[in-house]
Design an enzyme around this catalytic site. Structure first.
Site, PDB file in Angstrom:
ATOM      1  N   LYS A  58       0.847  -1.203   0.000  1.00 16.33           N
ATOM      2  CA  LYS A  58       0.000   0.000   0.000  1.00 16.33           C
ATOM      3  C   LYS A  58       0.877   1.245   0.000  1.00 16.33           C
ATOM      4  O   LYS A  58       2.014   1.221   0.496  1.00 16.33           O
ATOM      5  CB  LYS A  58      -0.975   0.028   1.186  1.00 16.33           C
ATOM      6  CG  LYS A  58      -0.339   0.114   2.574  1.00 16.33           C
ATOM      7  CD  LYS A  58      -0.178   1.546   3.092  1.00 16.33           C
ATOM      8  CE  LYS A  58       0.469   1.607   4.465  1.00 16.33           C
ATOM      9  NZ  LYS A  58       1.771   2.234   4.506  1.00 16.33           N
ATOM     10  N   ASP A  70      -2.475  -1.693  10.064  1.00 14.20           N
ATOM     11  CA  ASP A  70      -2.702  -1.669   8.613  1.00 14.20           C
ATOM     12  C   ASP A  70      -3.411  -2.923   8.097  1.00 14.20           C
ATOM     13  O   ASP A  70      -3.772  -2.990   6.925  1.00 14.20           O
ATOM     14  CB  ASP A  70      -1.363  -1.551   7.863  1.00 14.20           C
ATOM     15  CG  ASP A  70      -0.719  -0.179   8.030  1.00 14.20           C
ATOM     16  OD1 ASP A  70      -1.442   0.775   8.393  1.00 14.20           O
ATOM     17  OD2 ASP A  70       0.495  -0.066   7.806  1.00 14.20           O
TER      18      ASP A  70
END
Ligand code: ATP
Length: 295
Positions: free
Chosen positions: A9, A138
């Site tokens: 990401k 995350d």
């Protein structure tokens, strides 16, 4: 046996807006899945006892025992669904480690998705995220993927328009950055006083541009609060950003707590050329593109 992509990401927007009493930080972030990915293969055979084994290729620095987040994901998942058996995990590691690209979280999320499928999908996506957040902030985003506005410590995800397609380069050089260290450096700089100030407004600008398919104009609003502390101790960050800008990047900035840097390019040729320059300068560099959420 199931093989899942575990995508890295980037954070086109990342601000820290508060320090909680339990020591965790509240963030406001736009997170975006990109095509750079590890491949995670999971096999599960039900049994009386649980045993977990990881084998890996691509990076011999990655732990393959219970220190690996993928290992802990398998353990937590089986506890949650009250099942036992042998789990075999194979990780082809492509994402640079400790780079702010959420590689460990992506692997953990891939194990949760794969095991849930192998067990007949007893947990909903929300329940998988509940397991995920106990592994790392995350992980819930990495379970879902795509483009999302992420708040709280990472557990509050909201749908936003998808990042328009474009040419991205992700690069990383030198020592990794410890995320706890980066938060500590911010605490020192801000005296532990954070404010919501412009986060909501800026996120709105970016998501409106994305709704109109305008990636390049949205770049002017990108922001990462960790750029205030990490580049001062990590000389490669500014160098990599400069190589990207010299190669025509519309935006070049750090992802997460760094030290990886991503650039947004108008054309594919410029992206590949910048990638070649970054590799000449000793960086691991990848041309990639934004990805949609997982099926
Ligand atoms: P984030 O952006 O979520 O803070 P990161 O990209 O900065 O993550 P990771 O690549 O997840 O950091 O690695 C951080 C540390 O976690 C590594 O130094 C490594 O020892 C450990 N680790 C445990 N499991 C994994 C994994 N599957 N892949 C990479 N690192 C892992």
């Amino acid at each position: 046996m199931k093989t899942e992509r575990a995508n890295a990401k980037i954070n086109p927007y990342l601000d820290v807006v508060g320090l909680r009493e339990d020591g965790y930080h509240n963030i406001v972030s736009i997170m975006q899945t990109v095509s750079l990915c590890d491949l995670v293969t999971v096999d599960f055979h039900p049994g009386v006892h649980t045993s977990i084994r990881i084998s890996a290729s691509g990076n011999d620095q990655m732990p393959t025992d219970c220190r690996n987040l993928a290992w802990r994901a398998a353990e937590k998942y089986l506890q949650r669904v009250q099942r036992a058996g042998s789990v075999q995990i194979i990780i082809q590691k492509n994402i640079p480690m400790a780079a702010g690209l959420a590689g460990g979280s992506a692997d953990a999320a891939a194990v949760l998705r794969a095991l849930n499928r192998l067990c007949g999908s007893p947990l909903t996506a929300e329940e998988l995220c509940e397991v995920g957040v106990t592994l790392g902030a995350d992980v819930p985003f990495c379970i879902r993927g795509g483009s999302a506005l992420v708040r709280g410590i990472g557990e509050r995800l909201s749908e936003i328009p998808a990042m328009p397609q474009g040419h991205l380069v992700v690069a990383c050089r030198g020592e990794g950055v410890s995320t706890p260290w980066a938060y500590g450096a911010l605490d020192e700089k801000y005296g532990k006083h954070y404010s919501q100030s412009t986060a909501t407004e800026t996120v709105k600008h970016i998501t409106e541009e994305w709704k109109n398919q305008s990636l390049l104009t949205s770049c002017a609003h990108f922001y990462n609060v960790f750029e205030e502390v990490v580049p001062t101790v990590h000389g490669h960050v500014e160098t990599l950003k400069q190589i990207m800008r010299d190669g025509g990047a519309v935006q070049a900035m750090m992802s997460g707590s760094g030290p990886s840097v991503f650039g947004v390019f108008e054309g594919q040729d410029a992206a590949f050329e910048a990638c070649a320059r970054l590799r000449e300068a000793g960086a691991a560099a990848f041309v990639c593109h934004p990805c949609e959420k997982y099926e």
